[in-house]
Design an enzyme around this catalytic site. Structure first.
Site, PDB file in Angstrom:
ATOM      1  N   CYS A 141      73.482  43.396  56.861  1.00  0.00           N
ATOM      2  CA  CYS A 141      74.558  43.102  57.796  1.00  0.00           C
ATOM      3  C   CYS A 141      75.833  42.968  56.961  1.00  0.00           C
ATOM      4  CB  CYS A 141      74.257  41.783  58.506  1.00  0.00           C
ATOM      5  SG  CYS A 141      75.703  41.010  59.235  1.00  0.00           S
ATOM      6  N   CYS A 172      73.557  43.929  63.430  1.00  0.00           N
ATOM      7  CA  CYS A 172      72.894  42.684  63.039  1.00  0.00           C
ATOM      8  C   CYS A 172      72.412  41.943  64.290  1.00  0.00           C
ATOM      9  CB  CYS A 172      73.866  41.827  62.243  1.00  0.00           C
ATOM     10  SG  CYS A 172      73.231  40.179  61.939  1.00  0.00           S
ATOM     11  N   CYS A 177      78.665  36.158  59.424  1.00  0.00           N
ATOM     12  CA  CYS A 177      77.366  36.140  60.109  1.00  0.00           C
ATOM     13  C   CYS A 177      76.708  34.756  59.962  1.00  0.00           C
ATOM     14  CB  CYS A 177      76.476  37.222  59.512  1.00  0.00           C
ATOM     15  SG  CYS A 177      74.796  37.183  60.118  1.00  0.00           S
ATOM     16  N   LYS A 198      35.285  33.942  38.170  1.00  0.00           N
ATOM     17  CA  LYS A 198      35.939  35.229  37.922  1.00  0.00           C
ATOM     18  C   LYS A 198      37.433  35.007  38.140  1.00  0.00           C
ATOM     19  CE  LYS A 198      35.676  40.159  38.728  1.00  0.00           C
ATOM     20  NZ  LYS A 198      37.082  40.387  38.628  1.00  0.00           N
ATOM     21  N   TYR A 210      36.434  33.727  27.842  1.00  0.00           N
ATOM     22  CA  TYR A 210      35.077  33.839  28.377  1.00  0.00           C
ATOM     23  C   TYR A 210      34.171  34.825  27.662  1.00  0.00           C
ATOM     24  CZ  TYR A 210      37.520  37.670  30.766  1.00  0.00           C
ATOM     25  OH  TYR A 210      38.281  38.756  31.047  1.00  0.00           O
ATOM     26  N   ASP A 214      41.275  35.603  38.424  1.00  0.00           N
ATOM     27  CA  ASP A 214      41.995  36.772  38.919  1.00  0.00           C
ATOM     28  C   ASP A 214      43.320  36.923  38.174  1.00  0.00           C
ATOM     29  OD1 ASP A 214      42.563  38.964  40.379  1.00  0.00           O
ATOM     30  OD2 ASP A 214      42.989  37.918  42.251  1.00  0.00           O
ATOM     31  N   GLU A 255      29.876  31.736  35.887  1.00  0.00           N
ATOM     32  CA  GLU A 255      31.217  31.195  35.606  1.00  0.00           C
ATOM     33  C   GLU A 255      32.214  31.751  36.610  1.00  0.00           C
ATOM     34  OE1 GLU A 255      32.486  33.783  31.891  1.00  0.00           O
ATOM     35  OE2 GLU A 255      30.379  33.220  31.770  1.00  0.00           O
ATOM     36  N   CYS A 280      74.665  38.463  64.520  1.00  0.00           N
ATOM     37  CA  CYS A 280      76.115  38.408  64.781  1.00  0.00           C
ATOM     38  C   CYS A 280      76.654  39.684  65.423  1.00  0.00           C
ATOM     39  CB  CYS A 280      76.870  38.103  63.499  1.00  0.00           C
ATOM     40  SG  CYS A 280      76.870  39.480  62.348  1.00  0.00           S
ATOM     41  N   LYS A 293      31.390  38.697  44.133  1.00  0.00           N
ATOM     42  CA  LYS A 293      32.722  38.445  44.707  1.00  0.00           C
ATOM     43  C   LYS A 293      32.679  37.655  46.011  1.00  0.00           C
ATOM     44  CE  LYS A 293      35.462  41.840  42.601  1.00  0.00           C
ATOM     45  NZ  LYS A 293      36.460  42.790  42.973  1.00  0.00           N
TER      46      LYS A 293
HETATM   47  S1  IVH Z   1      33.204  39.106  31.419  1.00  0.00           S
HETATM   48  C1  IVH Z   1      31.969  43.737  30.719  1.00  0.00           C
HETATM   49  N1  IVH Z   1      33.963  36.925  32.564  1.00  0.00           N
HETATM   50  O1  IVH Z   1      36.782  40.724  35.425  1.00  0.00           O
HETATM   51  C2  IVH Z   1      33.171  42.968  31.057  1.00  0.00           C
HETATM   52  N2  IVH Z   1      35.189  38.900  33.029  1.00  0.00           N
HETATM   53  O2  IVH Z   1      35.624  43.482  36.337  1.00  0.00           O
HETATM   54  C3  IVH Z   1      32.897  41.551  30.760  1.00  0.00           C
HETATM   55  N3  IVH Z   1      37.083  38.562  34.531  1.00  0.00           N
HETATM   56  O3  IVH Z   1      37.941  43.012  33.058  1.00  0.00           O
HETATM   57  C4  IVH Z   1      33.865  40.703  31.376  1.00  0.00           C
HETATM   58  N4  IVH Z   1      36.814  36.410  34.812  1.00  0.00           N
HETATM   59  O4  IVH Z   1      39.314  40.923  33.473  1.00  0.00           O
HETATM   60  C5  IVH Z   1      34.188  38.235  32.415  1.00  0.00           C
HETATM   61  N5  IVH Z   1      34.522  34.886  33.502  1.00  0.00           N
HETATM   62  C6  IVH Z   1      34.758  36.178  33.351  1.00  0.00           C
HETATM   63  C7  IVH Z   1      35.835  36.829  33.987  1.00  0.00           C
HETATM   64  C8  IVH Z   1      36.004  38.197  33.808  1.00  0.00           C
HETATM   65  C9  IVH Z   1      37.562  37.457  35.113  1.00  0.00           C
HETATM   66  C10 IVH Z   1      37.662  39.906  34.709  1.00  0.00           C
HETATM   67  C11 IVH Z   1      37.935  40.639  33.437  1.00  0.00           C
HETATM   68  C12 IVH Z   1      37.188  41.929  33.522  1.00  0.00           C
HETATM   69  C13 IVH Z   1      36.922  42.061  34.974  1.00  0.00           C
HETATM   70  C14 IVH Z   1      35.641  42.809  35.156  1.00  0.00           C
END
Ligand code: IVH
Length: 675
Positions: free
Chosen positions: A430, A412, A435, A120, A230, A122, A118, A415, A318
């Site tokens: 400035c 500045c 200006c 990740k 998730y 951010d 799935e 000016c 990653k």
């Molecule tokens: S599962 C054991 N699923 O990634 C932790 N985490 O480094 C299980 N995160 O703290 C987390 N997307 O904030 C999981 N699809 C995803 C995620 C996810 C982002 C973040 C989450 C977690 C960090 C882990």
């Protein structure tokens, strides 16, 4: 059916309907009704709940608008700790992970393991607790064992169900997910921050975190945060075998899980998913920094065990960061609207995440000194979202000794006027009012979308108007004649006409837009709205005192000082009066009925249980009427609103001689004429 039952039934209907439409809009992204039809339902429910507060349901969607302001967040323990993930940064590292899992599960090398792959996301992770299907708590990750209680704020996130959909729900369940701010909204928020003279957020994650950790939930409510669910923490009496089934369930209960997830058999399937997502990454409306791969069978995750607070059966795979190395060819200085000098690095063009980067902000002199950035340096730069890239660090190992140190100029660069640095600020400004660089930025701000919205008055035209000496202040813009515009580069009869018409249309702005357009430091769109609402006209805003400003909820010392400074300045006064000969701001309509300014400047402390109003309701009524709430009683308290079982606060009020009102007296006060 008695009247009260009919009302209760309608409240139930509306609550369910609005939840349904929230789900269609915020989770499925597939609305069934227009915004105005939705608003009508929402307003009907709000009105009924106001009239019959006892009938409001605990999962009412009106709770999403934001509750009372907190003094601080309280700590809450997670029932099951929130762990972290180990990382894989290459296919080889993922293979190692896969082999490790084989060993811990005692499987033969030839057997493919079933994974759930799935995105990740951010953002920042949250733990949501539902009891019998109702959201009872939301907490940040914190140290993994306990986090901060952000329930009030999380309630404002429309993709978080206040109640799980469907009939069969566990008695108690902890659901984990990630709060994110979509990139477009992040950029809009940053434009607003900059417009208000505030520091922009570095990336969407910081903006999401900052938005969630607001002590005032009504601010969180204005930020379009979203949640992707998730994961699972604690669960009672409910059997879940596979992550893929669980995420289906999450979707069924009303969460957003996204369509980007896949059951994979072994590493090759995972690599395929990884690359497919990498392809679409830059087109996703939110930031991701990789994919997460989990053993699909929850039993196997347990079997594989845990190491250093990470499950062995899951990994964050990653993507390479959106960073690149390049060379600083020069450092130029830009002068902004408020005169701030910003050093900007001109770098050898380099491609990062699909865009060519030529410049990186260096923020200010302190930042340059702290990172020891010099002209000619090889540097690592990074891009988050579509914000201006920044220098992460200098690669000092490749310095030749020819690199040149940089210092912001003492005058500045546009000016030639002197620059100054206030003691408590990192910025150098400035000081000149005439200006050209500042003027251009001020005009751009005045004409921008959220201000006077003068269509067609783009950067290049402002540049030309100022450089040609046609516009030396705001008013000149409204006094432009046909022949002035026609003489500019790229203008013909028709385009000239269009621009002049757009300028003409901007002469009757709403008051809040006009206030925002002035570009007063710290006065963003939202503050401008509050000011417009409370003062009603430019005249009363200009003549108010610092104390008058501070009486307004949301206006702190910094903003009031800035307003006083702005209106006290002779040049501002002249320019503003001149401008008001051309522009006629339209005052907002006053709210009807009891709402208005009856509590303007008053501070109220709530204590005990009120007979009919909930705390949130009472706070909202106080705020709608221009008042503020405070958590402790002092001499400054205007009155204490006390219900049953009021304790020490009531006593303190009596000791200090502060007025104490019952709910009835309070409601009477709101009905009376303004105080
Ligand atoms: S599962 C054991 N699923 O990634 C932790 N985490 O480094 C299980 N995160 O703290 C987390 N997307 O904030 C999981 N699809 C995803 C995620 C996810 C982002 C973040 C989450 C977690 C960090 C882990």
């Amino acid at each position: 059916m008695p009247q009260s039952e009919k009302i209760a039934q309608r409240i139930q209907e509306l609550t369910a309907l609005i939840h349904h439409h929230d789900f269609r809009y915020y989770v499925l992204d597939d609305p069934e009704i227009s915004d105005s039809a939705y608003d009508a339902l929402f307003r009907e429910l709000q009105a009924l709940e106001k009239q019959f507060p006892d009938l409001r349901l605990s999962d009412s969607p009106t709770l999403r608008v934001g509750g009372s302001v907190l003094g601080q967040f309280t700590k809450v323990s997670h029932r099951v700790p929130m762990l972290s993930l180990a990382n894989a940064l290459s296919e080889a590292e993922f293979q190692e992970f896969d082999q490790r899992v084989h060993r811990f599960l005692e499987r033969s090398d030839t057997e493919s393991l079933e994974y759930h792959a799935e995105l990740k996301f951010d953002g920042l992770s949250l733990n949501l607790t539902y009891e019998n299907g109702s959201l009872i708590s939301a907490a940040t990750r914190g140290d993994g064992e306990s986090g901060e209680d952000v329930t009030q704020n999380v309630r404002t996130i429309r993709s978080v169900p206040l109640k799980l959909r469907g009939k069969v729900v566990p008695r108690l369940i902890e659901i984990r997910g990630e709060v994110i701010l979509p990139i477009e909204d992040f950029e809009k928020l940053n434009r607003q921050q900059i417009g208000a003279g505030l520091k922009p957020f570095a990336n969407p994650r910081n903006a999401a975190a900052g938005s969630l950790r607001q002590l005032d939930p009504s601010i969180t409510a204005t930020r379009p945060l979203a949640l992707f669910a998730y994961g699972l923490g604690f669960v009672s009496d409910f059997e879940i075998k596979k992550m893929s089934d669980f995420q289906e369930k999450l979707s069924y209960w009303g969460f957003r899980v996204g369509e980007w997830r896949r059951v994979c058999q072994g590493p090759d399937d995972v690599f395929k998913f990884y690359h497919e997502i990498q392809e679409i990454r830059s087109r996703l409306p939110f930031e991701i920094d990789g994919i997460v791969v989990k053993l699909n069978r929850l039993r196997e995750v347990d079997q594989a065990g845990y190491i250093a607070r990470s499950p062995r059966g899951m990994i964050a795979f990653k993507y390479p960061p959106r960073q690149e190395t390049t060379t600083i060819e020069d450092i130029i200085v830009q002068v902004g609207r408020t005169g701030v000098l910003t050093p900007v690095a001109q770098v050898t063009p380099v491609r990062i995440g699909g865009a060519t980067v030529r410049r990186a902000t260096l923020h200010n002199q302190d930042e340059i000194d702290r990172k020891d950035i010099r002209i000619g340096d090889r540097v690592l730069i990074q891009r988050a979202g579509d914000v201006i890239p920044e220098v992460v660090k200098v690669i000092t190992a490749v310095r030749t000794g020819k690199e040149k140190k940089f210092h912001l100029p003492k005058v500045c660069p546009v000016c030639g006027a002197a620059v100054e640095r206030k003691e408590d600020e990192a910025a150098v400004r400035c000081v000149s009012r005439s200006c050209g660089a500042q003027l251009k930025e001020r005009i751009r701000h005045l004409a921008s979308l959220d201000a006077l919205n003068i269509e067609g008055l783009g950067d290049r035209i402002v540049e030309q108007l100022v450089d040609a000496g046609l516009v030396n202040n705001y008013s000149d813009l409204f006094n432009l004649k046909n022949e002035h515009v026609l003489a500019l580069d790229g203008f013909a009869e028709k385009s000239t006409q269009k621009l002049l018409e757009a300028i003409e249309r901007a002469k009757k702005p709403e008051l809040n837009r006009f206030i925002y357009a002035l570009g007063i430091r710290h006065v963003g769109e939202k503050t401008a709205k509050s000011l417009a609402k409370q003062f009603g006209s430019m005249e009363s805003l200009m003549n108010a005192s610092e104390q008058d400003y501070e009486k307004i909820h949301e206006v702190g010392t910094e903003i009031s000082k800035s307003l006083v400074q702005y209106f006290a300045d002779r040049q501002n006064q002249t320019e503003l009066l001149e401008l008001l000969r051309w522009i006629h701001p339209q005052s907002p309509k006053r709210p009807e009925g009891a709402a208005g300014l009856k509590l303007l400047g008053r501070t109220v402390v709530l204590t005990g249980t009120l007979p009919s109003l909930s705390r949130t309701e009472a706070t909202r009524l106080i705020e709608e009427n221009g008042g503020k709430t405070a958590s402790s009683v002092s001499k400054k308290t205007s009155f204490v609103l006390a219900g049953d079982d009021a304790g020490s606060k009531l006593q303190k009020a009596k000791d200090l001689g502060v007025q104490v009102l019952s709910e009835d007296q309070f409601l009477e006060l709101l009905k009376s004429s303004p105080v």
